[in-house]
Design a protein around this motif. Structure first.
Motif, PDB file in Angstrom:
ATOM      1  N   ARG A  27      55.939  32.303  36.860  1.00  0.00           N
ATOM      2  CA  ARG A  27      54.574  31.811  36.814  1.00  0.00           C
ATOM      3  C   ARG A  27      53.600  32.986  36.857  1.00  0.00           C
ATOM      4  NH1 ARG A  27      52.389  27.260  37.624  1.00  0.00           N
ATOM      5  NH2 ARG A  27      50.734  28.118  38.944  1.00  0.00           N
ATOM      6  N   PRO A  28      52.409  32.797  36.275  1.00  0.00           N
ATOM      7  CA  PRO A  28      51.392  33.838  36.423  1.00  0.00           C
ATOM      8  C   PRO A  28      50.932  33.922  37.874  1.00  0.00           C
ATOM      9  CG  PRO A  28      50.450  31.870  35.433  1.00  0.00           C
ATOM     10  CD  PRO A  28      51.928  31.643  35.491  1.00  0.00           C
ATOM     11  N   ALA A  29      50.462  35.073  38.257  1.00  0.00           N
ATOM     12  CA  ALA A  29      49.938  35.235  39.613  1.00  0.00           C
ATOM     13  C   ALA A  29      48.639  34.453  39.762  1.00  0.00           C
ATOM     14  CB  ALA A  29      49.700  36.711  39.891  1.00  0.00           C
ATOM     15  N   ASP A  30      48.330  34.066  40.986  1.00  0.00           N
ATOM     16  CA  ASP A  30      47.037  33.426  41.236  1.00  0.00           C
ATOM     17  C   ASP A  30      45.944  34.457  40.996  1.00  0.00           C
ATOM     18  OD1 ASP A  30      48.159  30.994  41.934  1.00  0.00           O
ATOM     19  OD2 ASP A  30      48.344  31.537  44.043  1.00  0.00           O
ATOM     20  N   PRO A  31      45.021  34.177  40.095  1.00  0.00           N
ATOM     21  CA  PRO A  31      44.026  35.192  39.739  1.00  0.00           C
ATOM     22  C   PRO A  31      43.027  35.454  40.859  1.00  0.00           C
ATOM     23  CG  PRO A  31      43.560  33.117  38.623  1.00  0.00           C
ATOM     24  CD  PRO A  31      44.879  32.946  39.299  1.00  0.00           C
ATOM     25  N   ALA A  32      42.619  36.707  40.954  1.00  0.00           N
ATOM     26  CA  ALA A  32      41.572  37.092  41.900  1.00  0.00           C
ATOM     27  C   ALA A  32      40.240  37.116  41.163  1.00  0.00           C
ATOM     28  CB  ALA A  32      41.874  38.470  42.475  1.00  0.00           C
ATOM     29  N   PRO A  33      39.151  36.875  41.880  1.00  0.00           N
ATOM     30  CA  PRO A  33      37.831  36.982  41.228  1.00  0.00           C
ATOM     31  C   PRO A  33      37.650  38.371  40.617  1.00  0.00           C
ATOM     32  CG  PRO A  33      37.616  35.969  43.387  1.00  0.00           C
ATOM     33  CD  PRO A  33      39.035  36.461  43.293  1.00  0.00           C
ATOM     34  N   TYR A  34      37.026  38.406  39.478  1.00  0.00           N
ATOM     35  CA  TYR A  34      36.804  39.669  38.767  1.00  0.00           C
ATOM     36  C   TYR A  34      35.816  40.531  39.545  1.00  0.00           C
ATOM     37  CZ  TYR A  34      35.652  42.789  34.874  1.00  0.00           C
ATOM     38  OH  TYR A  34      35.454  43.878  34.065  1.00  0.00           O
ATOM     39  N   GLU A  35      36.127  41.818  39.660  1.00  0.00           N
ATOM     40  CA  GLU A  35      35.231  42.749  40.342  1.00  0.00           C
ATOM     41  C   GLU A  35      34.297  43.377  39.309  1.00  0.00           C
ATOM     42  OE1 GLU A  35      37.370  45.519  42.747  1.00  0.00           O
ATOM     43  OE2 GLU A  35      38.474  43.946  43.829  1.00  0.00           O
ATOM     44  N   ALA A  36      33.129  42.794  39.177  1.00  0.00           N
ATOM     45  CA  ALA A  36      32.188  43.206  38.140  1.00  0.00           C
ATOM     46  C   ALA A  36      31.259  44.312  38.635  1.00  0.00           C
ATOM     47  CB  ALA A  36      31.360  42.008  37.688  1.00  0.00           C
ATOM     48  N   THR A  37      30.912  45.203  37.728  1.00  0.00           N
ATOM     49  CA  THR A  37      29.876  46.187  38.010  1.00  0.00           C
ATOM     50  C   THR A  37      28.512  45.501  37.940  1.00  0.00           C
ATOM     51  OG1 THR A  37      29.606  46.781  35.687  1.00  0.00           O
ATOM     52  CG2 THR A  37      31.289  47.968  36.947  1.00  0.00           C
ATOM     53  N   LYS A  38      27.483  46.199  38.357  1.00  0.00           N
ATOM     54  CA  LYS A  38      26.138  45.633  38.254  1.00  0.00           C
ATOM     55  C   LYS A  38      25.790  45.331  36.800  1.00  0.00           C
ATOM     56  CE  LYS A  38      21.239  46.542  39.138  1.00  0.00           C
ATOM     57  NZ  LYS A  38      20.224  47.453  39.709  1.00  0.00           N
ATOM     58  N   GLU A  39      26.156  46.240  35.890  1.00  0.00           N
ATOM     59  CA  GLU A  39      25.850  46.033  34.475  1.00  0.00           C
ATOM     60  C   GLU A  39      26.558  44.796  33.926  1.00  0.00           C
ATOM     61  OE1 GLU A  39      26.692  48.959  35.879  1.00  0.00           O
ATOM     62  OE2 GLU A  39      24.637  49.753  35.779  1.00  0.00           O
ATOM     63  N   GLU A  40      27.801  44.592  34.340  1.00  0.00           N
ATOM     64  CA  GLU A  40      28.541  43.405  33.889  1.00  0.00           C
ATOM     65  C   GLU A  40      27.930  42.137  34.474  1.00  0.00           C
ATOM     66  OE1 GLU A  40      33.112  44.852  33.159  1.00  0.00           O
ATOM     67  OE2 GLU A  40      32.386  44.835  35.229  1.00  0.00           O
ATOM     68  N   LEU A  41      27.544  42.188  35.741  1.00  0.00           N
ATOM     69  CA  LEU A  41      26.903  41.022  36.360  1.00  0.00           C
ATOM     70  C   LEU A  41      25.603  40.677  35.652  1.00  0.00           C
ATOM     71  CD1 LEU A  41      27.220  41.234  40.262  1.00  0.00           C
ATOM     72  CD2 LEU A  41      28.065  39.414  38.758  1.00  0.00           C
ATOM     73  N   LEU A  42      24.833  41.705  35.307  1.00  0.00           N
ATOM     74  CA  LEU A  42      23.580  41.462  34.581  1.00  0.00           C
ATOM     75  C   LEU A  42      23.860  40.815  33.223  1.00  0.00           C
ATOM     76  CD1 LEU A  42      21.580  44.721  35.382  1.00  0.00           C
ATOM     77  CD2 LEU A  42      20.875  42.372  35.950  1.00  0.00           C
ATOM     78  N   GLY A 235      50.127  26.164  34.784  1.00  0.00           N
ATOM     79  CA  GLY A 235      48.706  25.861  34.847  1.00  0.00           C
ATOM     80  C   GLY A 235      48.062  26.436  36.091  1.00  0.00           C
ATOM     81  N   LEU A 236      46.783  26.769  35.975  1.00  0.00           N
ATOM     82  CA  LEU A 236      46.002  27.273  37.093  1.00  0.00           C
ATOM     83  C   LEU A 236      44.722  26.461  37.206  1.00  0.00           C
ATOM     84  CD1 LEU A 236      46.293  31.096  36.305  1.00  0.00           C
ATOM     85  CD2 LEU A 236      47.527  29.869  38.109  1.00  0.00           C
ATOM     86  N   GLN A 237      44.322  26.173  38.432  1.00  0.00           N
ATOM     87  CA  GLN A 237      43.066  25.460  38.669  1.00  0.00           C
ATOM     88  C   GLN A 237      42.039  26.466  39.173  1.00  0.00           C
ATOM     89  OE1 GLN A 237      42.505  22.476  41.993  1.00  0.00           O
ATOM     90  NE2 GLN A 237      42.497  21.048  40.257  1.00  0.00           N
ATOM     91  N   ILE A 238      40.893  26.521  38.497  1.00  0.00           N
ATOM     92  CA  ILE A 238      39.916  27.580  38.728  1.00  0.00           C
ATOM     93  C   ILE A 238      38.538  26.978  39.014  1.00  0.00           C
ATOM     94  CG2 ILE A 238      38.881  29.677  37.745  1.00  0.00           C
ATOM     95  CD1 ILE A 238      41.945  29.809  38.071  1.00  0.00           C
ATOM     96  N   ILE A 264      49.385  28.839  28.252  1.00  0.00           N
ATOM     97  CA  ILE A 264      49.022  28.625  29.647  1.00  0.00           C
ATOM     98  C   ILE A 264      47.844  27.653  29.678  1.00  0.00           C
ATOM     99  CG2 ILE A 264      47.430  30.588  29.713  1.00  0.00           C
ATOM    100  CD1 ILE A 264      48.304  31.091  32.592  1.00  0.00           C
ATOM    101  N   ILE A 265      47.726  26.908  30.763  1.00  0.00           N
ATOM    102  CA  ILE A 265      46.625  25.963  30.936  1.00  0.00           C
ATOM    103  C   ILE A 265      45.706  26.469  32.040  1.00  0.00           C
ATOM    104  CG2 ILE A 265      45.993  23.629  31.679  1.00  0.00           C
ATOM    105  CD1 ILE A 265      48.678  22.674  30.510  1.00  0.00           C
ATOM    106  N   LEU A 266      44.413  26.468  31.774  1.00  0.00           N
ATOM    107  CA  LEU A 266      43.410  26.747  32.795  1.00  0.00           C
ATOM    108  C   LEU A 266      42.565  25.486  32.977  1.00  0.00           C
ATOM    109  CD1 LEU A 266      42.073  30.302  31.785  1.00  0.00           C
ATOM    110  CD2 LEU A 266      43.854  29.734  33.464  1.00  0.00           C
ATOM    111  N   GLU A 267      42.656  24.883  34.144  1.00  0.00           N
ATOM    112  CA  GLU A 267      41.753  23.766  34.445  1.00  0.00           C
ATOM    113  C   GLU A 267      40.526  24.338  35.149  1.00  0.00           C
ATOM    114  OE1 GLU A 267      41.206  19.702  37.117  1.00  0.00           O
ATOM    115  OE2 GLU A 267      43.014  20.918  37.357  1.00  0.00           O
ATOM    116  N   MET A 268      39.396  24.289  34.473  1.00  0.00           N
ATOM    117  CA  MET A 268      38.159  24.826  35.012  1.00  0.00           C
ATOM    118  C   MET A 268      37.366  23.675  35.631  1.00  0.00           C
ATOM    119  SD  MET A 268      38.860  27.857  33.987  1.00  0.00           S
ATOM    120  CE  MET A 268      37.395  28.739  34.490  1.00  0.00           C
ATOM    121  N   LYS A 269      37.291  23.666  36.958  1.00  0.00           N
ATOM    122  CA  LYS A 269      36.570  22.612  37.668  1.00  0.00           C
ATOM    123  C   LYS A 269      35.075  22.923  37.608  1.00  0.00           C
ATOM    124  CE  LYS A 269      38.106  19.633  39.766  1.00  0.00           C
ATOM    125  NZ  LYS A 269      38.781  19.539  41.070  1.00  0.00           N
ATOM    126  N   THR A 270      34.367  22.163  36.804  1.00  0.00           N
ATOM    127  CA  THR A 270      32.953  22.427  36.576  1.00  0.00           C
ATOM    128  C   THR A 270      32.152  21.137  36.686  1.00  0.00           C
ATOM    129  OG1 THR A 270      31.402  23.491  35.040  1.00  0.00           O
ATOM    130  CG2 THR A 270      33.224  22.266  34.051  1.00  0.00           C
TER     131      THR A 270
END
Length: 356
Positions: A27-42, A235-238, A264-270
């Motif tokens: 199985r894929p690893a449980d993903p960690a939140p992306y560590e974004a730079t300030k420029e990426e966040l903007l 599948g991963l629930q995100i 792979i399946i990504l269930e995006m809870k939105t």
């Protein structure tokens, strides 16, 4: 008469019903939140704000009668597409259903071309013939915009097959909703995609309501990330309201697929703030429910807070971004209102790929 054997507690140590595949399948690893730079966040903030303001303007034009037919807005779900598509390369392709405006903008299609399509104008990305639900651009690797519920899933597998056949390294991102997750063609596609190890990420945008019916009432298994288990698709629930969680999930999913391990399946809870479409009064839920999500989980406000609290971004800098985007969206709307409609002869073009 012989006694029946005593019942034992044999099931007490059995794995949980959701875990039987974990012991013998990778199985894929449980993903960690992306560590974004300030420029990426903007950039994430800018992209989500563009979609939000674009959709609000589209709603206004629909109310004025300048957009006909159906019009499905993406307001509230921006973090899903922004987080996932920010991880794509030029080799990858995107296909989705009819709530498609935001996905198109992220594929690099200019807002004025999308807005002109919404209003049915010749300058639209599909020459005014697709409208809100059926936009398309091969140049930008965006393959629709599909009005038939779930149809894009099978077509997405075809795109993935093309990537694999041509060896171009591309991956298909195939979006569909919680309602479409109950379509039979989805499971036929799952089976084929896993058998052929196709490079495809199935993205279930679970916005909690399939038109006017909540997912709990419509689906006997409402944990939609599990829907691929019988096909050996992990599948991963995100958290689809968090753009960093979405980007982190994209990184993990793309690594899985690019390694040749299949789909792979990504269930995006939105959550969508507006009705299913502009014609939906959304009386199946309360205003308090919608407001509670806005107050606690709005994806744009979340990134705004991160920028201000963690990166020292000033309010004036964010206001400048807001003003730039509003200007861009207003110019797109003005262009869409003023550019001409298609000539009658346009009806006979783009019917076939080649001339016969």
């Amino acid at each position: 008469m012989a006694k029946a054997p005593a019942r034992t507690n044999a099931t007490a140590s059995a794995p949980k019903s959701s875990d039987p595949y974990r012991s013998n399948r990778e199985r894929p690893a449980d993903p960690a939140p992306y560590e974004a730079t300030k420029e990426e966040l903007l950039k994430f903030y800018e992209d989500m704000l563009l979609i939000r303001r674009f959709e609000e303007k589209a709603g206004q034009l629909y109310g004025l009668g300048l957009i006909g037919g159906f019009c499905h807005l993406y307001i509230g779900q921006e973090a899903v597409a922004v987080g996932l598509q920010s991880a794509l390369t030029e080799a990858d392709s995107v296909i989705t259903g009819y709530r498609d405006h935001g996905h198109m903008l992220l594929c690099g299609i200019p807002p004025k071309d999308v807005m002109a399509e919404l209003t049915g104008r010749q300058a639209g990305i599909s020459k005014g013939k697709g409208g809100s639900m059926h936009m398309f651009s091969v140049e930008h690797k965006f393959y629709g915009g599909h009005g038939i519920v779930g149809a894009q899933v099978s077509l997405g597998a075809g795109l993935a097959f093309s990537h694999k056949y041509n060896g171009d390294g591309g991956v298909t991102l195939a979006y569909f909703g919680d309602g479409a997750a109950n379509q039979g063609q989805v499971y036929e596609t799952f089976n084929m995609a896993e058998l052929w190890k196709l490079p495809i990420i199935f993205v279930i945008e679970n916005n909690q309501y399939a038109m006017g019916t909540s997912v709990n009432r419509a689906s006997s298994e409402d944990q939609l990330y599990r829907r691929g288990e019988s096909f050996r698709i992990p599948g991963l629930q995100i958290d689809g309201m968090d753009v960093l969680a979405a980007r982190g999930a994209a990184e993990e999913a793309l690594a899985w697929v690019r390694a040749g391990k299949g789909p792979i399946i990504l269930e995006m809870k939105t959550y969508r703030y507006r009705g299913h479409s502009m014609s939906d009064p959304a009386k199946y839920r309360s205003r308090d429910e919608v407001q509670a999500v806005r107050d606690k989980s709005d994806p744009i406000e979340h990134v705004k807070k991160l920028l201000m609290d963690d990166h020292g971004t000033k309010e004036d800098e964010l206001k400048a971004i807001e003003q730039t985007i509003r200007k861009q969206v207003n110019e797109a709307a003005d262009f869409a209102e003023s550019t001409p409609e298609p000539e009658p002869g346009e009806l006979y073009t783009d019917v076939l790929v080649e001339k016969y």
